[in-house]
Every structure is written in structure tokens, then in C-alpha cells.
Write a protein that holds these residues in place. Sequence first.
Motif, PDB file in Angstrom:
ATOM      1  N   ALA A 123       0.724  -1.558   0.164  1.00  0.00           N
ATOM      2  CA  ALA A 123       0.395  -0.178   0.106  1.00  0.00           C
ATOM      3  C   ALA A 123       1.012   0.677   0.347  1.00  0.00           C
ATOM      4  O   ALA A 123       0.945   2.373  -0.858  1.00  0.00           O
ATOM      5  CB  ALA A 123      -0.607  -0.268   1.303  1.00  0.00           C
ATOM      6  N   GLU A 124       1.607   0.997   0.999  1.00  0.00           N
ATOM      7  CA  GLU A 124       2.480   2.145   0.836  1.00  0.00           C
ATOM      8  C   GLU A 124       3.451   2.628  -0.839  1.00  0.00           C
ATOM      9  O   GLU A 124       3.283   3.960  -0.573  1.00  0.00           O
ATOM     10  CB  GLU A 124       4.326   2.218   1.828  1.00  0.00           C
ATOM     11  N   ALA A 125       4.267   1.890  -1.381  1.00  0.00           N
ATOM     12  CA  ALA A 125       4.478   1.881  -2.625  1.00  0.00           C
ATOM     13  C   ALA A 125       3.667   2.063  -3.332  1.00  0.00           C
ATOM     14  O   ALA A 125       3.372   3.838  -4.677  1.00  0.00           O
ATOM     15  CB  ALA A 125       5.089   0.713  -3.372  1.00  0.00           C
ATOM     16  N   LEU A 126       2.194   1.737  -3.874  1.00  0.00           N
ATOM     17  CA  LEU A 126       0.921   2.348  -4.222  1.00  0.00           C
ATOM     18  C   LEU A 126       1.123   4.079  -4.046  1.00  0.00           C
ATOM     19  O   LEU A 126       0.669   4.889  -4.944  1.00  0.00           O
ATOM     20  CB  LEU A 126      -0.158   1.357  -3.521  1.00  0.00           C
ATOM     21  N   LEU A 127       0.945   4.377  -2.936  1.00  0.00           N
ATOM     22  CA  LEU A 127       0.579   5.378  -2.207  1.00  0.00           C
ATOM     23  C   LEU A 127       1.754   6.872  -2.903  1.00  0.00           C
ATOM     24  O   LEU A 127       1.949   7.657  -3.826  1.00  0.00           O
ATOM     25  CB  LEU A 127      -0.095   5.951  -0.735  1.00  0.00           C
ATOM     26  N   LEU A 128       3.034   6.346  -2.751  1.00  0.00           N
ATOM     27  CA  LEU A 128       4.910   7.233  -3.569  1.00  0.00           C
ATOM     28  C   LEU A 128       3.890   6.989  -4.885  1.00  0.00           C
ATOM     29  O   LEU A 128       4.487   8.236  -5.901  1.00  0.00           O
ATOM     30  CB  LEU A 128       5.533   5.947  -2.881  1.00  0.00           C
ATOM     31  N   LYS A 129       3.672   5.477  -5.863  1.00  0.00           N
ATOM     32  CA  LYS A 129       3.596   5.696  -7.599  1.00  0.00           C
ATOM     33  C   LYS A 129       3.144   6.737  -7.679  1.00  0.00           C
ATOM     34  O   LYS A 129       2.424   7.001  -8.230  1.00  0.00           O
ATOM     35  CB  LYS A 129       3.168   4.219  -7.604  1.00  0.00           C
ATOM     36  N   LEU A 130       1.633   6.486  -6.945  1.00  0.00           N
ATOM     37  CA  LEU A 130       0.215   7.761  -7.029  1.00  0.00           C
ATOM     38  C   LEU A 130       0.736   9.417  -7.016  1.00  0.00           C
ATOM     39  O   LEU A 130       0.061  10.267  -8.001  1.00  0.00           O
ATOM     40  CB  LEU A 130      -0.820   7.738  -7.041  1.00  0.00           C
ATOM     41  N   LEU A 131       1.354   9.171  -6.162  1.00  0.00           N
ATOM     42  CA  LEU A 131       2.330  10.384  -5.818  1.00  0.00           C
ATOM     43  C   LEU A 131       2.849  11.084  -6.993  1.00  0.00           C
ATOM     44  O   LEU A 131       3.018  12.188  -7.382  1.00  0.00           O
ATOM     45  CB  LEU A 131       2.624  10.824  -4.730  1.00  0.00           C
ATOM     46  N   ALA A 151      10.280   1.841  -7.422  1.00  0.00           N
ATOM     47  CA  ALA A 151       8.556   1.122  -7.193  1.00  0.00           C
ATOM     48  C   ALA A 151       8.310   0.775  -8.541  1.00  0.00           C
ATOM     49  O   ALA A 151       7.641  -0.203  -8.894  1.00  0.00           O
ATOM     50  CB  ALA A 151       7.347   1.719  -6.655  1.00  0.00           C
ATOM     51  N   LEU A 152       7.983   1.856  -8.994  1.00  0.00           N
ATOM     52  CA  LEU A 152       7.448   1.783 -10.901  1.00  0.00           C
ATOM     53  C   LEU A 152       8.412   1.171 -11.532  1.00  0.00           C
ATOM     54  O   LEU A 152       8.007   0.639 -12.362  1.00  0.00           O
ATOM     55  CB  LEU A 152       7.164   2.910 -11.256  1.00  0.00           C
ATOM     56  N   LYS A 153       9.498   0.727 -11.333  1.00  0.00           N
ATOM     57  CA  LYS A 153      10.573   0.190 -12.470  1.00  0.00           C
ATOM     58  C   LYS A 153      10.152  -1.092 -11.887  1.00  0.00           C
ATOM     59  O   LYS A 153      10.591  -1.805 -12.690  1.00  0.00           O
ATOM     60  CB  LYS A 153      11.522   0.845 -12.245  1.00  0.00           C
ATOM     61  N   LYS A 154      10.091  -1.695 -10.767  1.00  0.00           N
ATOM     62  CA  LYS A 154       9.593  -3.190 -10.480  1.00  0.00           C
ATOM     63  C   LYS A 154       8.044  -3.661 -10.318  1.00  0.00           C
ATOM     64  O   LYS A 154       8.274  -4.816 -11.385  1.00  0.00           O
ATOM     65  CB  LYS A 154       9.924  -3.075  -9.062  1.00  0.00           C
ATOM     66  N   ASP A 155       7.820  -2.290 -10.578  1.00  0.00           N
ATOM     67  CA  ASP A 155       5.937  -3.223 -10.620  1.00  0.00           C
ATOM     68  C   ASP A 155       5.382  -1.697 -11.367  1.00  0.00           C
ATOM     69  O   ASP A 155       5.401  -0.606 -10.467  1.00  0.00           O
ATOM     70  CB  ASP A 155       5.119  -3.350  -9.987  1.00  0.00           C
ATOM     71  N   GLY A 156       5.004  -1.495 -12.627  1.00  0.00           N
ATOM     72  CA  GLY A 156       4.036  -0.587 -13.432  1.00  0.00           C
ATOM     73  C   GLY A 156       2.647   0.089 -12.836  1.00  0.00           C
ATOM     74  O   GLY A 156       2.081   1.111 -13.408  1.00  0.00           O
ATOM     75  N   TYR A 157       2.365  -1.053 -11.312  1.00  0.00           N
ATOM     76  CA  TYR A 157       0.782  -0.940 -11.703  1.00  0.00           C
ATOM     77  C   TYR A 157       0.518   0.295 -10.692  1.00  0.00           C
ATOM     78  O   TYR A 157       0.871   0.491  -9.358  1.00  0.00           O
ATOM     79  CB  TYR A 157       0.476  -2.744 -11.082  1.00  0.00           C
ATOM     80  N   VAL A 158      -0.055   0.896 -11.072  1.00  0.00           N
ATOM     81  CA  VAL A 158      -1.102   2.515  -9.593  1.00  0.00           C
ATOM     82  C   VAL A 158      -2.335   2.361 -10.162  1.00  0.00           C
ATOM     83  O   VAL A 158      -2.996   2.476 -11.347  1.00  0.00           O
ATOM     84  CB  VAL A 158      -0.540   2.947 -10.240  1.00  0.00           C
ATOM     85  N   GLY A 159      -2.707   1.996  -8.943  1.00  0.00           N
ATOM     86  CA  GLY A 159      -4.728   1.950  -8.651  1.00  0.00           C
ATOM     87  C   GLY A 159      -4.743   1.497  -7.506  1.00  0.00           C
ATOM     88  O   GLY A 159      -3.963   1.842  -6.291  1.00  0.00           O
ATOM     89  N   PRO A 160      -5.895   1.468  -7.296  1.00  0.00           N
ATOM     90  CA  PRO A 160      -6.582   0.874  -6.099  1.00  0.00           C
ATOM     91  C   PRO A 160      -5.720  -0.632  -5.464  1.00  0.00           C
ATOM     92  O   PRO A 160      -5.227  -1.295  -6.386  1.00  0.00           O
ATOM     93  CB  PRO A 160      -7.933  -0.201  -6.391  1.00  0.00           C
TER      94      PRO A 160
END
Length: 451
Positions: free
Chosen positions: A34-42, A115-124
Motif C-alpha cells: 500500500a505504501e508503494a502504491l501511494l508513492l507511485k500515485l503521488l 517501485a515503478l521500475k519493479k511494478d508499473g501498476y498504479v491503482g486501487p
Amino acid sequence: MQLSKTPETDGHAPVNPPQMATSLEGLGVPTYVAEALLLKLLNIEPKINLLQLTQKLAISSNLIQLLINQLREHGYIEVLQPDSLKTPVNGAQGLNSSILRYQLTTSGEAQAKAALKKDGYVGPVPVPLRDYQYMAKQQSLRHSPITQDLLREALNDVYGADQYVDLIGPAINSGRAILFYGDPGTGKSYIANRIIRSLNTPIYIPYAVFVSGNIVRLFTPQHHHELAPSSEQAEIFFNQHHDRRWVLCSRPLVQVGGELTMNMLEVSKCEATGAWLAPLQMMANNGIFIIDDFGRQAMPTDRLLNRWIVPMEYQIDYLSLPNGQQATIPFVTTLIFSTNLTPREIGDPAFLRRLGYKVHFPPLEILDYKALWQAQCELQNFLYDDAPLQHLLSLHKRDQVAYYPCIPKDITRICHDLIVYKKLETRLTPVLVESAWQIYFSDEQLKRMTL
């Protein structure tokens, strides 16, 4: 996951939606996800507020705030003043959190890019695999059988459907794979697509699933049609705090033809976003998966057949994941093979045994064919005359072509094209039908499409 069984009625999901998580542990995935998703989103959308973060990550604002606080402690996020949105706020006390906006620090940007380099998913935030497994099994079509009335209504505009409708219904309810076979143009693919209209119980599909350290995106607008909840369902969402990571959808219909490759049946990477995508059969869970033009795929037929032996037998599938691990997922889709081959030409006895139902699609009877022709004439706004139909029937007899349901639609369309081009009266004539017939059929086709 907290979830309660609900009495099933027509048009209602067979289970209630999962309840919203009230703690980070309740999300069912590691906090770092969840933290990684928040960082990628920002990183992608800087300077957004708490409400926007809540909507995009589909978890409660309380949990978003907890994540923000933790990431601020690590120096990855800073809070912006609501007036200028430029000057960071050292302590946000006393300010309404709904108007605060957030952005990454320099070290936060580095973390987000990694985080984006490891996994490009951004979403819920994804749901855990165990929750998906439970929901998929509870929403199986076996728990929501179709009836004769529902299927007949779904196929009410299909001419000649009475020949096979009472075979298709039990086949769908059985949960076993089905073979549709017959000559080209007999309506196999068309009817396979129309069956979905009889499956009137919506289901819940997660945006993404966390599987053995990998986020696998499942929901796609291409295959999943999101539904607005009914007033009763909306009340359930409100009272039970519906987990917004799950989307209320109609049952999916996934169709693939000669372009099917083995890679489509495994977790694959989206070239545009870098996110990992669920395979087609997982997207089709709790719905229908049609393999059209079976036998025309680039891969050998026996290899494709062998791929389905275990899922068809045990209702589970094994997926190879990007990190090298394997995961077990439910295989609870109605698998329909549509082919111009006969069962004998398919040939594999082990595969044929696992096909619970084999439905043959013959040409139409002449009365159904005439009715279909008239319906297509009305669709094209032609002034109806019996002479063109009689000439068409004579062409069938002359060239020994069976009454395939594709012919009236295709011939009337060609006639329409000729009328528009030559600026003729919108009335069919035997001459027009003859011209369309010659355009439509090659000599080779006429040799193959014989009675």
C-alpha cells in the motif's frame, strides 16, 4: 475478509460485498504494498488531496492518513499549505486534512521510481489471493443456474434456436466445458455471445489481486462492465461499508479467436504501463470464456488441448508468476470451444471426454430461413417482395448451398451497398439478389458449402 451470504434473487449478486478494511492489517496485503502504491500515485499525480487519494486507492481515508504519516516519518512525503500549495508544512495540526495536499520529497521520488521500475501498476490496493479465491467460488455459475425461460429470452431473436436451446441451458449449468461445432456461418459464435444475456446475476470483481508478492491487475473495462448498484445494493454498501476495491459487474464475456497464444493464458506484462495483467481465463472467471475458431490458432491444437486438461477436470488453474513462483487460482468459467471441426477431427479422446456437452449447429430449416430473410429485409428498410426470396431459394438449390443463417444478413447488406452506389429504389429484385450472390460466393466457397 468479512462477508455475509445474502439470499439470491434475480438480478442480485449471490454474495454480499466484502466489508471495508478498518486497519492496515485488514487489507490482507503487506503494508509496504500500500505504501508503494501511494508513492507511485503521488509520483504520477503530485499535489493531490486526501479525498483524491482515497478514491484512487479505494481504501478509507483513515488508512490513507496512517500511510501518509508513516511515509512522512521516513521523509518520503511532505504536506503543502492549502493556500499556495508550494510551501511544505512541518506539522499539519490545526488544518483541515481534506484541504491539505501532498507531494513527494526528493527521496520519495527516488523510492517511487524504484517501485515503478519493479511494478508499473498504479491503482486501487489489491485484494489478497485468498479473498479472491473465496469470492470466485461463491459466485460460480453453479450457485446461480440459468433457467429455460431466461435462456429462451436471451435467444428470442435467434432464428432456429429451438434446435439447441435445451442442450445449451443444462450445459451452462453443469459447469463443464462445451463444444459448439458445425459448418461456418451456422451461428455458433453469435449464439455463444448471446448466452451472456441469460446470466442476470451480477458479481464482484477486484481491481487487482496480490499473488505471492505480485500485483496482478484483473479488472479491465474491455472485459468487465461495471454496474450501478440498485437502491437495495447501495443500502448494503452504505450500511456494511462496502470494500471499494471490489467492483459490482455483470458476468464477464471474454472471447478470443485465431490470435490466441499461450502467453495470453499466463500472467503477462502490459507494455504501455508495466503492470502485470491477469490471463484471459482469470478475467473470465464467473462468466463465459469463448475460444472461437478453435483449430485455427498458431499453436498446435494438441498443445492447446493439453493446456485445459487440468482446469477442466479440477476447476483450478496454475499460473506462473513474474517472480518464478506458481499460484493456484479457481477456474470457474464456462469454457466454450467454437469450431468448424467435427469431434472426430479434434481427435483427442481424453479432451473429448472432459467436454461434458457437444452441441451441433446445423443449417436452418427453410421456415426459419424465410423468417430470417424477411427480418433482415425489414432491418435494411427494403420494400418487401416475395420474388427476391424465391430467387434466393432457387440459388440455394442450384448451387447446393445449405440454409446458413449468415447468408440473409450478408446478402441483404450487399444489396443495400449496390442500391446506394447505383442510386436505386430501396426495393430488392431478383437481379440484385443474383448480383449479391455472385459477389458473396467464390467458386471455391460454392464447392465447399454443399448440401
